[in-house]
Design a protein around this motif. Structure first.
Motif, PDB file in Angstrom:
ATOM      1  N   ALA A 263      -9.875  10.127   5.387  1.00  0.00           N
ATOM      2  CA  ALA A 263     -10.232  10.976   4.254  1.00  0.00           C
ATOM      3  C   ALA A 263      -9.266  12.142   4.090  1.00  0.00           C
ATOM      4  O   ALA A 263      -8.936  12.541   2.961  1.00  0.00           O
ATOM      5  N   ALA A 264      -8.788  12.696   5.189  1.00  0.00           N
ATOM      6  CA  ALA A 264      -7.910  13.858   5.111  1.00  0.00           C
ATOM      7  C   ALA A 264      -6.549  13.515   4.508  1.00  0.00           C
ATOM      8  O   ALA A 264      -5.852  14.400   3.997  1.00  0.00           O
ATOM      9  N   GLN A 265      -6.148  12.244   4.569  1.00  0.00           N
ATOM     10  CA  GLN A 265      -4.837  11.853   4.065  1.00  0.00           C
ATOM     11  C   GLN A 265      -4.858  11.359   2.613  1.00  0.00           C
ATOM     12  O   GLN A 265      -3.810  11.228   1.982  1.00  0.00           O
ATOM     13  N   ARG A 266      -6.033  11.104   2.075  1.00  0.00           N
ATOM     14  CA  ARG A 266      -6.122  10.529   0.736  1.00  0.00           C
ATOM     15  C   ARG A 266      -5.540  11.421  -0.355  1.00  0.00           C
ATOM     16  O   ARG A 266      -4.919  10.907  -1.299  1.00  0.00           O
ATOM     17  N   PRO A 267      -5.705  12.724  -0.296  1.00  0.00           N
ATOM     18  CA  PRO A 267      -5.095  13.563  -1.342  1.00  0.00           C
ATOM     19  C   PRO A 267      -3.587  13.426  -1.449  1.00  0.00           C
ATOM     20  O   PRO A 267      -3.005  13.747  -2.485  1.00  0.00           O
ATOM     21  N   ALA A 268      -2.950  12.927  -0.372  1.00  0.00           N
ATOM     22  CA  ALA A 268      -1.494  12.774  -0.411  1.00  0.00           C
ATOM     23  C   ALA A 268      -1.054  11.735  -1.438  1.00  0.00           C
ATOM     24  O   ALA A 268       0.118  11.711  -1.833  1.00  0.00           O
ATOM     25  N   LEU A 269      -1.988  10.870  -1.881  1.00  0.00           N
ATOM     26  CA  LEU A 269      -1.647   9.852  -2.870  1.00  0.00           C
ATOM     27  C   LEU A 269      -1.728  10.366  -4.305  1.00  0.00           C
ATOM     28  O   LEU A 269      -1.318   9.663  -5.226  1.00  0.00           O
ATOM     29  N   GLU A 270      -2.255  11.567  -4.497  1.00  0.00           N
ATOM     30  CA  GLU A 270      -2.426  12.074  -5.855  1.00  0.00           C
ATOM     31  C   GLU A 270      -1.112  12.219  -6.620  1.00  0.00           C
ATOM     32  O   GLU A 270      -1.048  11.907  -7.807  1.00  0.00           O
TER      33      GLU A 270
ATOM     34  N   HIS B 151       2.252  10.095 -11.030  1.00  0.00           N
ATOM     35  CA  HIS B 151       3.508   9.457 -11.430  1.00  0.00           C
ATOM     36  C   HIS B 151       3.236   8.115 -12.105  1.00  0.00           C
ATOM     37  O   HIS B 151       3.844   7.790 -13.145  1.00  0.00           O
ATOM     38  N   LEU B 152       2.336   7.316 -11.536  1.00  0.00           N
ATOM     39  CA  LEU B 152       2.025   6.009 -12.101  1.00  0.00           C
ATOM     40  C   LEU B 152       1.386   6.138 -13.483  1.00  0.00           C
ATOM     41  O   LEU B 152       1.680   5.361 -14.395  1.00  0.00           O
ATOM     42  N   ARG B 153       0.520   7.135 -13.638  1.00  0.00           N
ATOM     43  CA  ARG B 153      -0.118   7.331 -14.937  1.00  0.00           C
ATOM     44  C   ARG B 153       0.897   7.734 -16.000  1.00  0.00           C
ATOM     45  O   ARG B 153       0.827   7.278 -17.153  1.00  0.00           O
ATOM     46  N   GLN B 154       1.843   8.567 -15.613  1.00  0.00           N
ATOM     47  CA  GLN B 154       2.886   8.966 -16.559  1.00  0.00           C
ATOM     48  C   GLN B 154       3.747   7.765 -16.942  1.00  0.00           C
ATOM     49  O   GLN B 154       4.060   7.555 -18.114  1.00  0.00           O
ATOM     50  N   ALA B 155       4.108   6.975 -15.932  1.00  0.00           N
ATOM     51  CA  ALA B 155       4.907   5.775 -16.199  1.00  0.00           C
ATOM     52  C   ALA B 155       4.115   4.781 -17.046  1.00  0.00           C
ATOM     53  O   ALA B 155       4.673   4.107 -17.923  1.00  0.00           O
TER      54      ALA B 155
ATOM     55  N   GLU C 199      -5.492  -1.029  -8.167  1.00  0.00           N
ATOM     56  CA  GLU C 199      -5.566  -1.245  -6.720  1.00  0.00           C
ATOM     57  C   GLU C 199      -5.472   0.052  -5.917  1.00  0.00           C
ATOM     58  O   GLU C 199      -5.838   0.071  -4.738  1.00  0.00           O
ATOM     59  N   LEU C 200      -4.989   1.122  -6.528  1.00  0.00           N
ATOM     60  CA  LEU C 200      -4.749   2.358  -5.787  1.00  0.00           C
ATOM     61  C   LEU C 200      -5.992   2.898  -5.080  1.00  0.00           C
ATOM     62  O   LEU C 200      -5.893   3.339  -3.918  1.00  0.00           O
ATOM     63  N   PRO C 201      -7.181   2.902  -5.696  1.00  0.00           N
ATOM     64  CA  PRO C 201      -8.360   3.385  -4.963  1.00  0.00           C
ATOM     65  C   PRO C 201      -8.639   2.589  -3.689  1.00  0.00           C
ATOM     66  O   PRO C 201      -9.071   3.163  -2.683  1.00  0.00           O
TER      67      PRO C 201
END
Length: 257
Positions: free
Chosen positions: A184-191, A196-200, A174-176
């Motif tokens: 668009a300028a704020q989207r990189p803030a979710l990286e 973190h989610l991928r590591q978990a 769901e993250l995308p």
């Protein structure tokens, strides 16, 4: 090329026709597509079935029948859960047949869960686990299962074991969509959150693999299979000897009371 999972890059090949489609996904490794794919999905009309089978060699399928045959799936509609049960069938026999179908479903999706590439494998596995728990809970007497309490506890453990990984799969799926709602300028803030989610997710998948391959997971699978594949006894006491229709009617009336 596409990534269905952060740990494994896969190649995808699709065959399409009027009203049907077959999609196969392979790990990006030498030998594809001769090597068996990680997942095969057949879509025909409103039917969707995920299979772990290899496409037959040769040209692309020329029609729906060939598409289904290519992945070893029957052309006719697959039997729904509970197919083949008769209203007058003895309850212990009917419940055993139902549990056998669910055990088959868990076994079919287990390899996909262990590989950890397709989140749908874990979802379908968990559905089969929940349905098995419900059957044992709602049909206690009819199941005539001496180890029912132990199976119930172990299946609850299995649900708790796989729950965190499923939650993380859903978050990443769901993250995308969440990111798309932001400027668009704020989207990189979710990286950082994505990382973190991928590591978990990787840690949760490791725990699932360890649990399924561990003594408790292997014992549960072995003992459940032994129970569902064992013929019912010639005699049955209580609800186990009733027609399954009578047991079902009683359960529905109690639920609606």
């Amino acid at each position: 090329m596409r990534a269905d999972h952060p740990r494994v890059v896969v190649r995808e090949q699709a065959f399409e026709g009027e009203g049907w489609a077959v999609t196969a996904r392979w790990p990006a490794r030498p030998g594809w597509p001769e090597a068996p794919p990680l997942a095969v999905e057949v879509r025909a009309g409103r039917r969707v079935k995920a299979l772990k089978r290899a496409l037959a060699p040769g040209a692309a399928p020329a029609g729906p029948a060939a598409a289904f045959a290519a992945v070893g799936w029957p052309v006719d509609a697959p039997a729904p859960l509970g197919a083949g049960l008769a209203p007058g069938q003895r309850a212990d026999s009917a419940v055993r047949a139902l549990l056998r179908q669910l055990a088959d479903a868990m076994d079919a999706h287990r390899p996909g869960v262990l590989v950890g590439v397709d989140p749908k494998a874990l979802h379908e596995y968990r559905v089969a686990v929940r349905r098995t728990r419900s059957a044992l809970s709602q049909l206690k007497a009819a199941a005539a299962c001496p180890a029912r309490a132990r199976f119930a506890a172990d299946l609850r453990w299995l649900g708790q074991l796989t729950g965190p990984l499923r939650d993380l799969d859903v978050y990443l799926i769901e993250l995308p969509g969440y990111a798309a709602r932001l400027p668009a300028a704020q989207r990189p803030a979710l990286e950082p959150l994505r990382a973190h989610l991928r590591q978990a997710q990787a840690l949760a998948h490791r725990a699932v693999v360890k649990g399924l391959n561990g003594e408790r997971g292997r014992a549960l699978r072995r003992d459940c299979r032994a129970f569902v594949d064992q013929p019912v006894s010639a005699r049955a006491a209580g609800e186990a000897g009733w027609p399954i229709e009578r047991v079902g009617r009683k359960r529905i009336q109690r639920a609606l009371a």
